[in-house]
Design a protein around this motif. Structure first.
Motif, short mmCIF file in Angstrom:
data_model
loop_
_atom_site.label_atom_id
_atom_site.label_comp_id
_atom_site.label_asym_id
_atom_site.label_seq_id
_atom_site.Cartn_x
_atom_site.Cartn_y
_atom_site.Cartn_z
N UNK A 161 -59.18 58.90 153.98
CA UNK A 161 -58.05 58.43 154.78
C UNK A 161 -58.38 57.44 155.88
N UNK A 162 -59.62 57.17 156.13
CA UNK A 162 -59.92 56.14 157.11
C UNK A 162 -60.59 55.00 156.41
N UNK A 163 -60.28 53.76 156.66
CA UNK A 163 -59.23 53.31 157.58
C UNK A 163 -57.85 53.71 157.07
N UNK A 164 -56.90 53.81 157.98
CA UNK A 164 -55.58 54.28 157.57
C UNK A 164 -54.76 53.19 156.91
N UNK A 165 -55.12 51.94 157.08
CA UNK A 165 -54.40 50.84 156.43
C UNK A 165 -55.42 49.92 155.78
N UNK A 199 -54.77 49.74 141.55
CA UNK A 199 -54.29 50.71 140.56
C UNK A 199 -54.93 52.09 140.77
N UNK A 200 -56.21 52.10 141.11
CA UNK A 200 -56.89 53.36 141.35
C UNK A 200 -56.38 54.08 142.60
N UNK A 201 -55.90 53.32 143.57
CA UNK A 201 -55.41 53.92 144.82
C UNK A 201 -53.97 54.41 144.72
N UNK A 202 -53.11 53.66 144.02
CA UNK A 202 -51.69 54.03 144.01
C UNK A 202 -51.19 54.52 142.66
N UNK A 203 -52.01 54.37 141.62
CA UNK A 203 -51.60 54.79 140.29
C UNK A 203 -51.13 53.64 139.43
N UNK A 204 -51.33 53.79 138.14
CA UNK A 204 -51.02 52.73 137.18
C UNK A 204 -49.53 52.39 137.16
N UNK A 205 -48.67 53.40 137.14
CA UNK A 205 -47.23 53.14 137.04
C UNK A 205 -46.71 52.38 138.26
N UNK A 207 -51.80 60.67 149.41
CA UNK A 207 -52.77 59.59 149.19
C UNK A 207 -52.26 58.26 149.69
N UNK A 208 -52.67 57.23 149.02
CA UNK A 208 -52.34 55.85 149.40
C UNK A 208 -50.97 55.46 148.86
N UNK A 209 -50.22 54.75 149.70
CA UNK A 209 -48.89 54.27 149.36
C UNK A 209 -48.85 52.75 149.54
#
Length: 165
Positions: free
Chosen positions: A4-8, A122-128, A156-158
């Motif tokens: 979760x860090x960095x947060x952005x 894709x790995x952070x937010x998902x393929x779809x 997770x990441x958005x």
């Protein structure tokens, strides 16, 4: 992958580059006229939205260096750019490791190359979600803004925003 860090995280693909010159190296390709315009428009929009990273990391390839400099001028003149050779042919896992190593910064921008930048997103937010956000693939000068746990139900990441031309 990335804690979760960095947060952005800001993930930016370099702007459009000129075609390789005969006998020239891909690494040395520079931004073309359209690429300069793309980078300036996206960087100006990012600055207008207050998207100013604590750290800016870029590939050493010339087109990434040029994109990073345009971003730096737009968002904060005093922002230091760290250039990393390994980003040129780096894997998505390497990109993630470099970002994760930037603690205690609360926000990091990485300027790199496809397909690694696309696969990392894709790995952070998902393929779809990645395909819904960028059905035609990761655009040149595209800037994805990701926040950790931005939604109450998110663990997770958005993808918070996507800037592109």
């Amino acid at each position: 992958m990335i804690e979760p860090e960095p947060f952005r995280i800001y993930l930016m693909r370099h702007a459009q580059a000129a075609s390789a010159v005969p006998g020239g190296r891909d690494f040395d390709r520079v931004l073309d006229e359209r690429g300069y315009a793309q980078a300036e428009m996206v960087a100006d929009r990012a600055a207008d939205l207050g998207y100013v990273p604590d750290r800016l990391i870029s590939s050493t390839a010339e087109r990434c260096r040029q994109t990073a400099e345009i971003v730096r001028r737009a968002v904060r003149e005093t922002l230091e750019i760290t250039f990393v050779d390994e980003l040129y042919n780096g894997t998505p896992d390497l990109y993630a490791t470099i970002i994760a190593g930037q603690r205690p910064a609360r926000s990091v921008m990485l300027i790199g190359h496809n397909p690694s930048i696309d696969l990392l997103l894709e790995g952070l937010i998902g393929k779809a979600e990645r395909r819904a956000a960028m059905p035609g693939g990761y655009p040149t000068a595209g800037l994805a803004v990701l926040d950790y746990g931005a939604q109450a139900d998110s663990g997770g990441w958005t993808l918070t925003n996507l800037l592109s031309i």
